[in-house]
Design a protein around this motif. Sequence first.
Motif, PDB file in Angstrom:
ATOM      1  N   ALA A 103      -6.440   0.636  14.791  1.00 19.83           N
ATOM      2  CA  ALA A 103      -5.256   0.124  14.101  1.00 19.83           C
ATOM      3  C   ALA A 103      -5.250   0.569  12.646  1.00 19.83           C
ATOM      4  O   ALA A 103      -4.232   1.047  12.123  1.00 19.83           O
ATOM      5  N   ALA A 104      -6.380   0.406  11.974  1.00 22.35           N
ATOM      6  CA  ALA A 104      -6.467   0.783  10.566  1.00 22.35           C
ATOM      7  C   ALA A 104      -6.326   2.294  10.381  1.00 22.35           C
ATOM      8  O   ALA A 104      -5.703   2.752   9.415  1.00 22.35           O
ATOM      9  N   ALA A 105      -6.883   3.062  11.302  1.00 15.64           N
ATOM     10  CA  ALA A 105      -6.788   4.517  11.204  1.00 15.64           C
ATOM     11  C   ALA A 105      -5.345   4.980  11.362  1.00 15.64           C
ATOM     12  O   ALA A 105      -4.870   5.848  10.619  1.00 15.64           O
ATOM     13  N   ALA A 142     -13.684   8.480  12.441  1.00 20.12           N
ATOM     14  CA  ALA A 142     -14.569   7.991  11.384  1.00 20.12           C
ATOM     15  C   ALA A 142     -14.340   6.500  11.125  1.00 20.12           C
ATOM     16  O   ALA A 142     -15.296   5.720  11.037  1.00 20.12           O
ATOM     17  N   ILE A 143     -13.079   6.100  11.018  1.00 18.61           N
ATOM     18  CA  ILE A 143     -12.772   4.701  10.741  1.00 18.61           C
ATOM     19  C   ILE A 143     -13.160   3.813  11.925  1.00 18.61           C
ATOM     20  O   ILE A 143     -13.697   2.709  11.753  1.00 18.61           O
ATOM     21  N   GLU A 197       0.831  -1.204   0.000  1.00 23.76           N
ATOM     22  CA  GLU A 197       0.000   0.000   0.000  1.00 23.76           C
ATOM     23  C   GLU A 197       0.868   1.257   0.000  1.00 23.76           C
ATOM     24  O   GLU A 197       0.596   2.214  -0.739  1.00 23.76           O
ATOM     25  N   LEU A 198       1.926   1.269   0.804  1.00 22.87           N
ATOM     26  CA  LEU A 198       2.810   2.428   0.841  1.00 22.87           C
ATOM     27  C   LEU A 198       3.511   2.619  -0.496  1.00 22.87           C
ATOM     28  O   LEU A 198       3.572   3.737  -1.020  1.00 22.87           O
ATOM     29  N   ALA A 199       4.033   1.521  -1.061  1.00 21.20           N
ATOM     30  CA  ALA A 199       4.719   1.620  -2.351  1.00 21.20           C
ATOM     31  C   ALA A 199       3.764   2.091  -3.446  1.00 21.20           C
ATOM     32  O   ALA A 199       4.118   2.932  -4.283  1.00 21.20           O
ATOM     33  N   GLY A 200       2.547   1.559  -3.449  1.00 15.24           N
ATOM     34  CA  GLY A 200       1.572   1.965  -4.447  1.00 15.24           C
ATOM     35  C   GLY A 200       1.191   3.428  -4.303  1.00 15.24           C
ATOM     36  O   GLY A 200       1.046   4.151  -5.304  1.00 15.24           O
ATOM     37  N   PRO A 242      -8.167  -0.816   3.298  1.00 14.31           N
ATOM     38  CA  PRO A 242      -7.548  -2.144   3.169  1.00 14.31           C
ATOM     39  C   PRO A 242      -7.221  -2.812   4.497  1.00 14.31           C
ATOM     40  O   PRO A 242      -7.546  -3.999   4.685  1.00 14.31           O
ATOM     41  N   PRO A 243      -6.588  -2.103   5.473  1.00 15.80           N
ATOM     42  CA  PRO A 243      -6.342  -2.784   6.748  1.00 15.80           C
ATOM     43  C   PRO A 243      -7.623  -3.126   7.502  1.00 15.80           C
ATOM     44  O   PRO A 243      -7.660  -4.129   8.220  1.00 15.80           O
ATOM     45  N   VAL A 244      -8.680  -2.334   7.348  1.00 10.06           N
ATOM     46  CA  VAL A 244      -9.951  -2.690   7.983  1.00 10.06           C
ATOM     47  C   VAL A 244     -10.465  -4.013   7.417  1.00 10.06           C
ATOM     48  O   VAL A 244     -10.918  -4.903   8.156  1.00 10.06           O
ATOM     49  N   VAL A 245     -10.363  -4.160   6.085  1.00  6.43           N
ATOM     50  CA  VAL A 245     -10.849  -5.380   5.441  1.00  6.43           C
ATOM     51  C   VAL A 245     -10.037  -6.591   5.894  1.00  6.43           C
ATOM     52  O   VAL A 245     -10.589  -7.634   6.267  1.00  6.43           O
TER      53      VAL A 245
END
Length: 203
Positions: A157-159, A188-189, A26-29, A130-133
């Motif tokens: 964590a995802a936030a 929100a997340i 995700e970071l690279a993208g 993505p991390p939530v999923v």
Amino acid sequence: MGDLRPVARPRFGPQIVLLVVLAAVELAGFLALGTMRPDIGAALGRAAFWWKMAGLAVLALIGVAVALRSFRPESMPRQGLRRWALALAGILVAGTVIGVAGLGVDGLAARLMWRMGVECLTVMTVLSVPPVVVLGYMMRRGAPTDHQASAAAVGVAAAGWGAFIFAFHCPSDDPFYIVFWYALSCAAITVLARAILPLISRW
């Protein structure tokens, strides 16, 4: 009761590997889109920049650890969430000191930069999906006993994860700006995760 089947005890090793790979991809993208802030060289010399990056990394790591542990039936995720909140409080205090020392308290409303802030809020929220999923899938595969707290742990964590990735692009290191907009994204997340994930997890 006869149709109940035992839930396999989740293993942290494969989960951590999967999360590390997801974070790297995700970071690279995100950076491949040309999103790296153009003044990164100058930012490296600012205490506020390192406060932002280190603080978000700590919150993301603690959040992920709390979430993963919460998927086990013997876990008490509310204690982990309290530790996360204490870490957040310490980071906020440090940011307040840095912000007052560097920028004072004048023009707080102007420092929020509303148009850019809304963009930050939107992108951070998208990066948190993505991390939530993935964590939500791990939660369903696990055996949490406190579904609401476990879902909240996934949310924080995802936030933190999404905020840390976005921080490489965010042009502002103003602690007041960071606290305001990043807190909105985190809230929100977390609310979204807490509302949805308990509905799809196993009871």
